[in-house]
Design a protein around this motif. Structure first.
Motif, PDB file in Angstrom:
ATOM      1  N   LEU A  36      21.566  39.519  43.116  1.00 22.02           N
ATOM      2  CA  LEU A  36      22.934  39.846  43.519  1.00 22.02           C
ATOM      3  C   LEU A  36      23.927  38.907  42.847  1.00 22.02           C
ATOM      4  CD1 LEU A  36      25.105  41.197  45.268  1.00 22.02           C
ATOM      5  CD2 LEU A  36      24.496  39.601  47.099  1.00 22.02           C
ATOM      6  N   LEU A  37      23.621  37.616  42.876  1.00 14.04           N
ATOM      7  CA  LEU A  37      24.508  36.642  42.249  1.00 14.04           C
ATOM      8  C   LEU A  37      24.684  36.934  40.764  1.00 14.04           C
ATOM      9  CD1 LEU A  37      26.118  34.015  42.717  1.00 14.04           C
ATOM     10  CD2 LEU A  37      24.045  32.751  42.130  1.00 14.04           C
ATOM     11  N   LEU A  38      23.618  37.369  40.119  1.00 14.95           N
ATOM     12  CA  LEU A  38      23.686  37.647  38.688  1.00 14.95           C
ATOM     13  C   LEU A  38      24.619  38.816  38.384  1.00 14.95           C
ATOM     14  CD1 LEU A  38      22.310  36.718  35.968  1.00 14.95           C
ATOM     15  CD2 LEU A  38      20.834  38.712  36.246  1.00 14.95           C
ATOM     16  N   VAL A  39      24.555  39.896  39.163  1.00 16.54           N
ATOM     17  CA  VAL A  39      25.397  41.068  38.876  1.00 16.54           C
ATOM     18  C   VAL A  39      26.837  40.860  39.348  1.00 16.54           C
ATOM     19  CG1 VAL A  39      23.452  42.654  38.924  1.00 16.54           C
ATOM     20  CG2 VAL A  39      24.755  42.262  41.015  1.00 16.54           C
ATOM     21  N   LEU A  40      27.065  39.868  40.212  1.00 15.03           N
ATOM     22  CA  LEU A  40      28.438  39.593  40.637  1.00 15.03           C
ATOM     23  C   LEU A  40      29.270  39.029  39.491  1.00 15.03           C
ATOM     24  CD1 LEU A  40      28.085  37.998  44.200  1.00 15.03           C
ATOM     25  CD2 LEU A  40      28.657  40.353  43.591  1.00 15.03           C
ATOM     26  N   GLY A  41      28.644  38.275  38.590  1.00 13.18           N
ATOM     27  CA  GLY A  41      29.379  37.702  37.463  1.00 13.18           C
ATOM     28  C   GLY A  41      30.055  38.759  36.604  1.00 13.18           C
ATOM     29  N   PRO A  42      29.304  39.750  36.094  1.00 10.31           N
ATOM     30  CA  PRO A  42      29.957  40.806  35.309  1.00 10.31           C
ATOM     31  C   PRO A  42      30.984  41.596  36.104  1.00 10.31           C
ATOM     32  CG  PRO A  42      27.593  40.800  34.910  1.00 10.31           C
ATOM     33  CD  PRO A  42      27.836  39.843  36.038  1.00 10.31           C
ATOM     34  N   ALA A  43      30.722  41.869  37.407  1.00 14.72           N
ATOM     35  CA  ALA A  43      31.695  42.608  38.219  1.00 14.72           C
ATOM     36  C   ALA A  43      33.016  41.863  38.286  1.00 14.72           C
ATOM     37  CB  ALA A  43      31.133  42.838  39.624  1.00 14.72           C
ATOM     38  N   LEU A  44      32.940  40.546  38.462  1.00 13.99           N
ATOM     39  CA  LEU A  44      34.157  39.739  38.528  1.00 13.99           C
ATOM     40  C   LEU A  44      34.903  39.764  37.196  1.00 13.99           C
ATOM     41  CD1 LEU A  44      35.788  37.687  40.285  1.00 13.99           C
ATOM     42  CD2 LEU A  44      34.443  35.888  39.190  1.00 13.99           C
ATOM     43  N   LEU A  45      34.162  39.600  36.093  1.00 15.85           N
ATOM     44  CA  LEU A  45      34.807  39.566  34.781  1.00 15.85           C
ATOM     45  C   LEU A  45      35.427  40.912  34.421  1.00 15.85           C
ATOM     46  CD1 LEU A  45      32.224  37.533  32.658  1.00 15.85           C
ATOM     47  CD2 LEU A  45      34.331  36.713  33.730  1.00 15.85           C
ATOM     48  N   ILE A  46      34.712  41.998  34.717  1.00  9.62           N
ATOM     49  CA  ILE A  46      35.210  43.326  34.346  1.00  9.62           C
ATOM     50  C   ILE A  46      36.509  43.630  35.068  1.00  9.62           C
ATOM     51  CG2 ILE A  46      34.718  45.800  34.489  1.00  9.62           C
ATOM     52  CD1 ILE A  46      31.722  44.984  34.130  1.00  9.62           C
ATOM     53  N   SER A  47      36.583  43.296  36.351  1.00 11.03           N
ATOM     54  CA  SER A  47      37.826  43.551  37.094  1.00 11.03           C
ATOM     55  C   SER A  47      38.928  42.589  36.658  1.00 11.03           C
ATOM     56  CB  SER A  47      37.570  43.434  38.597  1.00 11.03           C
ATOM     57  OG  SER A  47      37.062  42.157  38.942  1.00 11.03           O
ATOM     58  N   MET A  48      38.580  41.336  36.405  1.00 13.89           N
ATOM     59  CA  MET A  48      39.587  40.381  35.930  1.00 13.89           C
ATOM     60  C   MET A  48      40.210  40.847  34.624  1.00 13.89           C
ATOM     61  SD  MET A  48      37.969  36.601  36.651  1.00 13.89           S
ATOM     62  CE  MET A  48      38.883  35.991  35.249  1.00 13.89           C
ATOM     63  N   ASP A  49      39.385  41.377  33.714  1.00 16.33           N
ATOM     64  CA  ASP A  49      39.911  41.796  32.419  1.00 16.33           C
ATOM     65  C   ASP A  49      40.799  43.024  32.519  1.00 16.33           C
ATOM     66  OD1 ASP A  49      39.052  40.176  30.027  1.00 16.33           O
ATOM     67  OD2 ASP A  49      37.144  40.335  31.060  1.00 16.33           O
ATOM     68  N   GLY A  50      40.813  43.675  33.678  1.00 19.54           N
ATOM     69  CA  GLY A  50      41.747  44.763  33.884  1.00 19.54           C
ATOM     70  C   GLY A  50      43.154  44.289  34.185  1.00 19.54           C
ATOM     71  N   SER A  51      43.307  43.006  34.602  1.00 21.85           N
ATOM     72  CA  SER A  51      44.637  42.508  34.986  1.00 21.85           C
ATOM     73  C   SER A  51      45.012  41.187  34.348  1.00 21.85           C
ATOM     74  CB  SER A  51      44.701  42.339  36.514  1.00 21.85           C
ATOM     75  OG  SER A  51      43.755  41.377  36.964  1.00 21.85           O
ATOM     76  N   ILE A  52      44.078  40.540  33.670  1.00 23.44           N
ATOM     77  CA  ILE A  52      44.328  39.181  33.194  1.00 23.44           C
ATOM     78  C   ILE A  52      45.419  39.121  32.133  1.00 23.44           C
ATOM     79  CG2 ILE A  52      42.657  39.135  31.284  1.00 23.44           C
ATOM     80  CD1 ILE A  52      41.776  36.351  32.385  1.00 23.44           C
ATOM     81  N   LEU A  53      45.662  40.213  31.413  1.00 23.59           N
ATOM     82  CA  LEU A  53      46.678  40.197  30.366  1.00 23.59           C
ATOM     83  C   LEU A  53      48.095  40.332  30.897  1.00 23.59           C
ATOM     84  CD1 LEU A  53      45.137  42.236  27.392  1.00 23.59           C
ATOM     85  CD2 LEU A  53      45.194  39.775  27.768  1.00 23.59           C
ATOM     86  N   TYR A  54      48.253  40.568  32.213  1.00 28.94           N
ATOM     87  CA  TYR A  54      49.598  40.737  32.758  1.00 28.94           C
ATOM     88  C   TYR A  54      50.474  39.521  32.466  1.00 28.94           C
ATOM     89  CZ  TYR A  54      47.935  44.794  35.386  1.00 28.94           C
ATOM     90  OH  TYR A  54      47.428  46.018  35.755  1.00 28.94           O
ATOM     91  N   LEU A  55      49.907  38.322  32.562  1.00 26.46           N
ATOM     92  CA  LEU A  55      50.661  37.104  32.283  1.00 26.46           C
ATOM     93  C   LEU A  55      50.529  36.635  30.838  1.00 26.46           C
ATOM     94  CD1 LEU A  55      50.069  34.901  35.466  1.00 26.46           C
ATOM     95  CD2 LEU A  55      52.013  36.328  34.911  1.00 26.46           C
ATOM     96  N   VAL A  56      49.542  37.170  30.148  1.00 27.79           N
ATOM     97  CA  VAL A  56      49.241  36.687  28.795  1.00 27.79           C
ATOM     98  C   VAL A  56      50.044  37.434  27.726  1.00 27.79           C
ATOM     99  CG1 VAL A  56      47.360  36.334  27.115  1.00 27.79           C
ATOM    100  CG2 VAL A  56      46.939  36.029  29.552  1.00 27.79           C
ATOM    101  N   MET A  57      50.504  38.640  28.044  1.00 26.76           N
ATOM    102  CA  MET A  57      51.135  39.481  27.026  1.00 26.76           C
ATOM    103  C   MET A  57      52.309  38.838  26.307  1.00 26.76           C
ATOM    104  SD  MET A  57      49.523  42.153  26.247  1.00 26.76           S
ATOM    105  CE  MET A  57      50.794  42.950  25.264  1.00 26.76           C
ATOM    106  N   PRO A  58      53.216  38.110  26.990  1.00 28.47           N
ATOM    107  CA  PRO A  58      54.304  37.476  26.220  1.00 28.47           C
ATOM    108  C   PRO A  58      53.794  36.513  25.156  1.00 28.47           C
ATOM    109  CG  PRO A  58      54.834  37.515  28.557  1.00 28.47           C
ATOM    110  CD  PRO A  58      53.402  37.951  28.440  1.00 28.47           C
ATOM    111  N   THR A  59      52.824  35.664  25.510  1.00 35.56           N
ATOM    112  CA  THR A  59      52.257  34.724  24.538  1.00 35.56           C
ATOM    113  C   THR A  59      51.517  35.464  23.435  1.00 35.56           C
ATOM    114  OG1 THR A  59      51.988  33.080  26.290  1.00 35.56           O
ATOM    115  CG2 THR A  59      50.729  32.741  24.273  1.00 35.56           C
ATOM    116  N   LEU A  60      50.742  36.477  23.825  1.00 32.85           N
ATOM    117  CA  LEU A  60      49.985  37.252  22.852  1.00 32.85           C
ATOM    118  C   LEU A  60      50.927  37.991  21.898  1.00 32.85           C
ATOM    119  CD1 LEU A  60      46.848  39.332  23.763  1.00 32.85           C
ATOM    120  CD2 LEU A  60      48.533  40.230  22.177  1.00 32.85           C
ATOM    121  N   THR A  61      52.038  38.495  22.423  1.00 33.86           N
ATOM    122  CA  THR A  61      53.009  39.205  21.590  1.00 33.86           C
ATOM    123  C   THR A  61      53.623  38.277  20.550  1.00 33.86           C
ATOM    124  OG1 THR A  61      53.510  40.735  23.393  1.00 33.86           O
ATOM    125  CG2 THR A  61      55.147  40.528  21.639  1.00 33.86           C
ATOM    126  N   ASN A  62      53.909  37.051  20.953  1.00 28.66           N
ATOM    127  CA  ASN A  62      54.452  36.082  19.994  1.00 28.66           C
ATOM    128  C   ASN A  62      53.441  35.750  18.897  1.00 28.66           C
ATOM    129  OD1 ASN A  62      56.900  35.872  21.342  1.00 28.66           O
ATOM    130  ND2 ASN A  62      56.168  34.215  22.660  1.00 28.66           N
TER     131      ASN A  62
END
Length: 419
Positions: A36-62
């Protein structure tokens, strides 16, 4: 997730609140909990990558100077790939082994993450984001489905599914916060590189802690169903995104109508073929149908309130982006804890009562947003997210448990894809 084929064993749908008087199935051992602990890692990353760029886009755009259209695809290409391929990879995992597919998906996700971190142009970043989405669509349904192999005891399985749902929901909520923190110390590529160590751990330990598991059979994979599913979902998602960003257009409307027509063809085919990607007979169960509809409505409410709430805090109240993200954390904590405790709640009051309770609490929480005004409203926002998140948590955990429990363990990946 057809009753036309007698070769596919379909377990009768049961209410998550229904538990045997005694635990007839073996209790989970230490290896199961490590799994269970092993499959929780990818679940966390996959969902994080759905929203993590919300704050990163200005820097990434520059850094990369994408056009407006390219910036939109950088954000959306990942979600497009995940949404369009979930059903396909859920069934492939059932057919050929979920452990094998988890390892393959982890490798693809890791390559996509590393490539995205060092992308020199917007085009390369979009391509690697698509690759990450393919890996995510491979990991998600198999990760949820493998829990039916690790946890044979029904009560323990419900707890594990609740933890999985909580981890996935929490990842989406904390994604912007993690992105903001990483940008305080590192380059924008760090938001993708953090995926790589987790992927390495999954590839190394999956053969050790995950079982081979049952398979749904070796029948031929229906390539036409795969193509119809992916094309229809992709077209509908594109039409919705086009409506949200550009308003009603002939192109967006035409793509949406075409996507709906393709999905209708897909559903008609599922009713005729012996090995369908989606078992339509499951929806004859009222509890299953209501649970899936609840999950869909919950995602609409959750996504809309999160997006508009963030806009309100930043654009109306003028709060910094990271501060706005931190104000969403109390609701994320409530959502996470509720997902974990939902199996105990359904044991006490039953699945139907829990579904009713989740609808009422979601409505009550969102109603509190009516008290917000342009001058102030932080307290009302936090209160609204906390109350509504109680309902969101019940919904996510109960929908996942109901879906996975509706089919025999060898088809749990198909159920997980629908959930």
């Amino acid at each position: 997730m057809n009753t036309s084929s007698p070769s596919i064993p379909v377990a009768p749908a049961r209410r998550p609140s229904e538990r045997p008087a005694q635990h007839l199935s073996p209790r989970a051992d230490r290896r199961s909990w490590f799994g269970l602990l092993l499959v929780l890692g990818p679940a966390l990353l996959i969902s994080m990558d759905g929203s993590i760029l919300y704050l990163v886009m200005p820097t990434l755009t520059n850094a990369l100077a994408p056009t407006a259209g390219q910036a939109l695809w950088i954000l959306d290409s990942y979600g497009f790939a995940v949404g369009a391929l979930l059903i396909t990879f859920g069934n492939l995992g059932d057919r050929y082994g979920r452990r094998k597919l988890i390892m393959l998906g982890a490798i693809v996700f890791g390559i996509g993450s590393a490539g995205a971190a060092f992308s020199p142009t917007p085009e390369w970043l979009i391509g690697f984001r698509v690759l990450m989405g393919i890996g995510g669509a491979t990991l998600l349904p198999s990760g949820l489905g493998v829990l039916s192999e690790l946890f044979l005891d029904l009560r323990q399985r419900s707890t594990a599914i609740g933890i999985y749902a909580a981890t996935f929901a929490a990842g989406f909520a904390i994604g912007p916060v993690i992105g903001g923190v990483l940008l305080s110390f590192f380059d924008w590529g760090s938001v993708f590189l953090i995926n790589v160590p987790v992927v390495v751990l999954v590839v190394v330990f999956a053969p050790i802690v995950l079982r081979r598991g049952a398979r749904a059979g070796s029948g031929r994979v229906d390539l036409a169903s795969i193509a119809l599913s992916a094309a229809g979902l992709l077209a509908v998602v594109y039409a919705v995104k086009s409506l949200a960003t550009e308003g009603p257009t002939w192109v967006g409307g035409g793509v949406g109508i075409a996507g709906a027509a393709i999905l209708m063809l897909f559903l008609r085919r599922q009713a005729r073929i012996p090995l369908p990607l989606v078992d339509l007979s499951l929806f004859k169960s009222r509890l299953f149908a209501i649970a899936i509809a609840t999950g869909l409505l919950t995602l609409f409410a959750w996504s809309a309130s999160a997006y508009l709430g963030g806009m309100y805090l930043q654009s109306v109240l003028g709060l910094p982006v990271l501060t706005a993200a931190l104000l969403a954390l109390p609701g994320a904590v409530v959502l996470t804890v509720t997902c974990i405790l939902t199996p105990r709640l359904t044991e006490r009051i039953g699945a139907r009562a829990a579904l009713v309770l989740c609808h009422f609490t979601m409505a009550a929480g969102l109603a509190l947003l009516l008290a917000t005004i342009t001058a102030h409203g932080i307290g009302w926002f936090v209160a609204a997210t906390v109350v509504a998140s109680f309902g969101f948590g019940i919904s996510f955990a109960l929908v996942a448990d109901t879906a996975v429990s509706a089919l025999s363990p060898d088809r749990a990946g198909s159920a997980g894809a629908i959930a």
